[in-house]
Design an enzyme around this catalytic site. Structure first.
Site, PDB file in Angstrom:
ATOM      1  N   SER A 202       0.801  -1.219   0.000  1.00  8.40           N
ATOM      2  CA  SER A 202       0.000   0.000   0.000  1.00  8.40           C
ATOM      3  C   SER A 202       0.838   1.274   0.000  1.00  8.40           C
ATOM      4  O   SER A 202       0.334   2.342  -0.323  1.00  8.40           O
ATOM      5  CB  SER A 202      -0.951   0.017   1.199  1.00  8.40           C
ATOM      6  OG  SER A 202      -0.223   0.139   2.407  1.00  8.40           O
ATOM      7  N   LYS A 262       1.362   4.419   6.845  1.00  8.28           N
ATOM      8  CA  LYS A 262       0.684   5.276   5.864  1.00  8.28           C
ATOM      9  C   LYS A 262       1.295   6.676   5.938  1.00  8.28           C
ATOM     10  O   LYS A 262       2.005   7.027   6.883  1.00  8.28           O
ATOM     11  CB  LYS A 262      -0.826   5.375   6.151  1.00  8.28           C
ATOM     12  CG  LYS A 262      -1.561   4.048   6.251  1.00  8.28           C
ATOM     13  CD  LYS A 262      -1.739   3.355   4.916  1.00  8.28           C
ATOM     14  CE  LYS A 262      -2.502   2.037   5.101  1.00  8.28           C
ATOM     15  NZ  LYS A 262      -2.621   1.281   3.831  1.00  8.28           N
TER      16      LYS A 262
END
Length: 406
Positions: A202, A262
């Site tokens: 991701s 993230k």
């Protein structure tokens, strides 16, 4: 101190240490015989490394090579620390052995690790990548545990002999170096840097699957999520505000305990939305320019090319994102109002990321932040089963070791 060999002459420590550890170490000290220390230290280092390096991201030959090449360095460092800390602890328990004598005792107590290292190396050679399978790992683990117990018993008897200790003080003296090193390592892990692995894509291209990274724990201060054991308190020690653009490691907002990496793009009080893949903060589009393409690994294992773009956040921080699916499900979402004390996070691989665009994921509270990704200390692709020995190191991304993601 008396001659441990008695009237029968010098003992052969390679044989006698198994049966007569006390007599063996006293004989070695009496004869001032310090031969074999390098080999014993290397055997201990090899055991540690061969156990630690077994991974789906290392070819069996790479595991064997790295384990044996670096074994002397690791073993000698372990021996030096054991001697220094063991002598220090022994003095506090009433003993008088020097660091050199304690080092000799620890080294010969590691004799079972010579057998353990040989068994582990043989297992890697014979079973290759299958050495990671449970039917192979379990008996090898049991053998290693048995030999480790034998080493511990030998260490207790040898240390007891040179320090003139009874059983309890001998056990305490033997365990002291391990406990001290473990406490120091725990303090570093909790207070300074904690290792994490990257299991998903991701955050490509900044972080790749198979990256091993250290997170800077003091970048944001310490919260209950910073500790490896359950603590119940709110707030942070030494709090520091995250910077826009940071790649943050944090505990999942849903309370499951899952840890994510993230990028922080939205700060408390801001409005964040996306329209056709373009990030918008407080009504202003984030600058975005084409940056060619980037190869990513598909779910089936093959490579696929994804369009890459350079985004420049307010404040000037620039990084690369991937947009593999035009008008994907999360390319147009929002607006979201970031609440006080929380942050809006995105994955750089926008069509392959669960992040704050999903209401099930939500915003990340400040207290959930664990640290900021500081450096990649190792990186490798997963090893395919049919990779030949000649390509043992081909999957290692040497250029990423020491890389500081941004």
């Amino acid at each position: 101190m008396t001659n441990g060999a008695g009237s029968g002459g010098a003992l052969n420590p390679w044989a006698s240490a198994w049966r007569k550890p006390r007599a063996t170490i006293l004989d070695l000290l009496w004869r001032k015989d310090r031969r074999g220390l390098f080999l014993l230290a290397a055997a201990s280092g090899a055991t540690l490394l061969l156990e630690a390096l077994q991974s789906h991201y290392l070819h069996w030959l790479a595991t064997l090579t790295m384990g044996l090449v670096f074994a002397p360095l690791v073993g000698l460092l372990q021996l030096w620390l054991s001697g220094a800390l063991g002598a220090w602890a022994g003095r506090r328990l009433g003993g008088h052995a020097s660091a050199a004598d304690v080092r000799l005792a620890f080294a010969w107590s590691w004799l079972p690790y010579a057998l353990s290292a040989a068994l582990l190396a043989a297992g890697v050679v014979v079973f290759r990548q299958d050495v990671l399978s449970p039917p192979v790992q379990m008996p090898m683990a049991l053998l290693t545990i048995a030999l480790s117990l034998a080493s511990f018993v030998m260490a207790v008897r040898m240390i007891g002999a040179i320090q003139d200790f009874g059983l309890l003080r001998s056990v305490a003296n033997v365990m002291a170096p391990t406990i001290i090193v473990a406490v120091l390592a725990l303090l570093v892990r909790v207070l300074l840097y904690q290792p994490f692995s990257i299991p998903a894509g991701s955050m490509q291209p900044a972080l790749l699957v198979g990256d091993l990274v250290y997170a800077d724990k003091l970048a944001y201060g310490l919260s209950r999520h910073s500790f490896p054991f359950a603590l119940s308190f709110n707030g942070r020690f030494w709090p520091a505000e995250p910077r826009r653009g940071d790649i943050a490691i944090f505990a999942s907002p849903d309370g499951t305990g899952t840890v994510y990496a993230k990028r922080i793009v939205g700060l408390p009080g801001e409005t964040v939305e996306m329209k056709r893949g373009v990030l918008i903060i407080d009504g202003s589009e984030v600058a975005r320019a084409s940056a060619g393409s980037f190869e990513t690994r598909a779910a089936g294992g093959g490579l696929q090319s994804a369009p890459a773009f350079r985004e420049t956040l307010p404040g000037g921080f620039t990084y690369t994102v991937l947009d593999s699916e035009i008008d994907g499900p999360l390319d147009t979402v929002g607006p979201f109002q970031v609440p006080a004390g929380s942050y809006f996070v995105l994955g750089d691989h926008r069509d392959n990321s669960l992040d704050s665009r999903s209401r099930e994921f939500g915003f990340v509270p400040f207290d959930n932040l664990i640290g900021r990704v500081a450096v990649v200390y190792f990186s490798a692709d997963e090893v395919a089963r049919d990779v030949p020995a000649s390509a043992a190191f081909d999957n290692v991304r040497w250029h990423r070791i020491g890389f500081r993601p941004h």
